[in-house]
Design an enzyme around this catalytic site. Sequence first.
Site, PDB file in Angstrom:
ATOM      1  N   VAL A  84       0.866  -1.169   0.000  1.00 18.02           N
ATOM      2  CA  VAL A  84       0.000   0.000   0.000  1.00 18.02           C
ATOM      3  C   VAL A  84       0.906   1.223   0.000  1.00 18.02           C
ATOM      4  O   VAL A  84       1.729   1.400   0.898  1.00 18.02           O
ATOM      5  CB  VAL A  84      -0.930   0.019   1.246  1.00 18.02           C
ATOM      6  CG1 VAL A  84      -1.904   1.186   1.160  1.00 18.02           C
ATOM      7  CG2 VAL A  84      -1.669  -1.302   1.390  1.00 18.02           C
ATOM      8  N   HIS A  91      -7.734   7.005   2.129  1.00 17.24           N
ATOM      9  CA  HIS A  91      -7.908   5.576   1.854  1.00 17.24           C
ATOM     10  C   HIS A  91      -6.687   4.782   2.307  1.00 17.24           C
ATOM     11  O   HIS A  91      -6.810   3.652   2.772  1.00 17.24           O
ATOM     12  CB  HIS A  91      -8.161   5.366   0.351  1.00 17.24           C
ATOM     13  CG  HIS A  91      -8.453   3.961  -0.021  1.00 17.24           C
ATOM     14  ND1 HIS A  91      -9.597   3.311   0.389  1.00 17.24           N
ATOM     15  CD2 HIS A  91      -7.755   3.077  -0.767  1.00 17.24           C
ATOM     16  CE1 HIS A  91      -9.587   2.076  -0.090  1.00 17.24           C
ATOM     17  NE2 HIS A  91      -8.481   1.909  -0.797  1.00 17.24           N
TER      18      HIS A  91
END
Length: 183
Positions: A84, A91
Site C-alpha cells: 500500500v 484511503h
Amino acid sequence: MAGHETHHTLPRPEFDKPVKLLIVVAPYYKDIADNLVAGAKAEIEAVGGTWDVAFVPGALEVPTAIGIADRRSNFDGYVALGCVIRGETTHYETVCNDSSRALQLMGLQGLCIGNGILTVETRKQAEVRADVTGQNKGGGAAAAALHLIALGRKWGASSKGVGFKPPSESYQIAGDKNGPSTA
C-alpha cells in the site's frame, strides 16, 4: 534510513514434521508483489516446507482470504503479502489500519500469520523493502509465520479436528477442598 540499520534475526526454526503455508498476496503492484512472493517461497523452502499461493484484489481482502482458508483447509500458517503506497486521500490509512488490525486479531485467535503487507510513502521505499537481495520483507513475513508455527508445535498439539480435547492429567471438582485428583 531504516535500510542501513542492523537488527537481530532469529535462526531458522527446524521442523520434525512438514509445514505447509498459504501465501496470500494482493498483486496491485505486481512487480513488488512478485518480489515479496519470491522471498516468501525461498524462506519456506529453506526449512523444507511447502506453500500454495492465493491471489486477492487488494490488501483489504488478504485477511478475509486467510480466514476462509483457515476454516476450509489445513494450512499450518499464512503469509500475508501486498503493498500500500500513500496516495492523496485517507484511503491509505483505512487500508493499512484495517488489514493490519484484522491480521493481528486472527493471530491473537491462534493463527500463525506473517504480515508482509508493505505500507510505504513511495514506490522506491516499496521496491527496496521487497527486493529479495535487500530487505526481503516477503522472506521476513514467511520467517515470522514459521517461527509462530514452531512455537505452536512446541507448546501443544493441533487443536483442529473433530471431537473433544483429552482431559488433563488432573482435575478438580468444584467445591473439593482436597485439591486436584489424579486421573
